[in-house]
Design a protein around this motif. Structure first.
Motif: not given
Length: 407
Positions: A255-256, A259, A316, A320, A385, A389
């Motif tokens: 997930a990161m 991002l 962010i 999500k 996420a 986050l």
């Protein structure tokens, strides 16, 4: 090709033989770092790291450096929040001789009073050098704000460095530089038995046991701004993240990476390519057995600070809400590529060898890491996420001439 020996005094030795490579790397890692220091003695672990290189009574720092150079080897060291690592690399045919010399210095280092005072002056200059780089000391501030005293700046402060005496440092070494708090890893075309022989020669008869470590102190503040007369505003947005031993960490990594992991990531595409607000924006994970962090960094014009923070927050929220199958595929491909590339590098191999032993008490083949990445689903990535986050729990640190107007 991976072997392990535990000496009677608790020292662990791990080796991986790589007959197809001509170089070799050795790491000697002590399980103590700046996160274990008291407030009064901030910076002591880093000062000790410097002092080790002063040599022994029989082999001073000049003779030590010359001997290592004659072998074609090089040495280095680093202090982290939970560990201090001494590194040696060189040709496989001479690395054992280099390890013999280096281990003798680490086990029996000697610091004359005049050398101690000079090295403290050197460290004060290092501190000043960091202060000349707002992005470097801003990052230190950000981790300190996110994690509290566990993550205070490793170098300490000018005041705490001044207060340290030679006796303080020697006592710290006696308490924590013990065989049962040391793990040695060597990767290269060397024999396990020879590595054990060299390490046992210098550490095998030491019977000291490590002192109890203090509880790691974690705390968090929401907002911090430090005024600085500089051209760019340094922006750090931090989140508490899964600890490094979490089984679902691969889903978080996936997930990161979507991002803020690369030039194709959402943050880079939106803030740099579409809006032209930044030159650099990215996110990075750091993890320890009890906590992890995810830190987003951006450098921008001070007048654009509020907009940059708003755009990052917006991305962010979008992440999500949705991760596409194609993004999942690309993220996995990038992470798998990184793993495969790192598996060819000696430094990464020995780092993994020691990490796996400390964290899992066994070696995890790269194939296992790859399989766990491949198994990550969109649903798992979204779940991580959402867990991490949370904008309400975000730490925001800025360094520059402009103080943001957080809503």
């Amino acid at each position: 090709m991976i072997r392990k020996t535990v000496l009677p005094n608790g020292l662990k030795i791990l080796t991986e033989k790589t007959p197809y490579l001509r170089g070799a790397v050795a790491h000697l890692r002590f399980g103590v770092g700046s996160g274990h220091e008291s407030h009064k003695f901030e910076g002591i672990a880093h000062v000790l790291e410097h002092m080790v290189f002063k040599g022994t009574e029989a082999l001073d720092q000049v003779a030590f450096g010359n001997e290592i150079a004659r072998l074609g080897c090089s040495t280095n060291a680093s202090t982290g929040f939970e560990s201090t690592t001494y590194e040696l690399d060189g040709p496989a045919e001479t690395v054992l001789q280099g390890l013999d010399v280096f281990a003798s210095v680490i086990a029996g280092f000697h610091v004359p009073a005049e050398e101690f005072d000079k090295e403290k002056d050197v460290i004060q200059e290092e501190w000043k050098m960091i202060q000349d780089d707002p992005s470097a000391w801003g990052e230190d501030l950000a981790y300190h704000a996110l994690l509290g005293e566990f993550a205070h700046p490793t170098i300490g402060t000018p005041e705490s460095i001044d207060l340290l005496t030679r006796r303080h440092v020697v006592e710290f070494a006696q308490q924590h530089y013990t065989p049962d708090n040391l793990i040695v890893g060597v990767v290269g075309n060397v024999e396990h038995e020879q590595v054990v022989e060299v390490i046992a020669k210098h550490f095998g008869t030491i019977a000291r046991r490590r002192a109890a470590l203090p509880d790691l102190s974690l705390s968090q503040i929401d907002r911090l701004h430090r005024a600085e007369d500089c051209e760019q505003e340094q922006v750090f947005l931090g989140f508490r993240a899964p600890e490094v031993t979490r089984r679902d960490l691969p889903a978080f990594d996936v997930a990161m990476t979507i991002l803020g992991g690369d030039s194709w990531s959402r943050l880079f595409q939106r803030l740099r390519n579409e809006l032209g607000l930044v030159y650099q924006v990215d996110g990075s994970y750091s993890g320890w057995p009890h906590v992890g962090t995810y830190m987003i960094y951006a450098g921008c014009q001070p007048s654009e600070t509020d907009r940059v923070i708003a755009e990052i927050s917006s991305e962010i929220c979008k992440l999500k809400a949705e991760i596409t199958p194609d993004e999942l595929f690309r993220s996995k491909a990038m992470l798998k590529s990184s793993l495969l590339m790192s598996s060819d590098q000696l430094g990464n191999k020995v780092h993994k060898l020691i990490d796996d032993e400390l964290l899992f008490a066994t070696y995890r083949p790269y194939e296992q890491d790859l399989a766990e990445l491949e198994a990550v689903s969109v649903e798992e990535a979204l779940r991580l996420a959402h867990e991490v986050l949370d904008l309400e729990k975000m730490t925001a640190v800025t360094v520059g001439p402009y103080q943001p107007k957080f809503s």
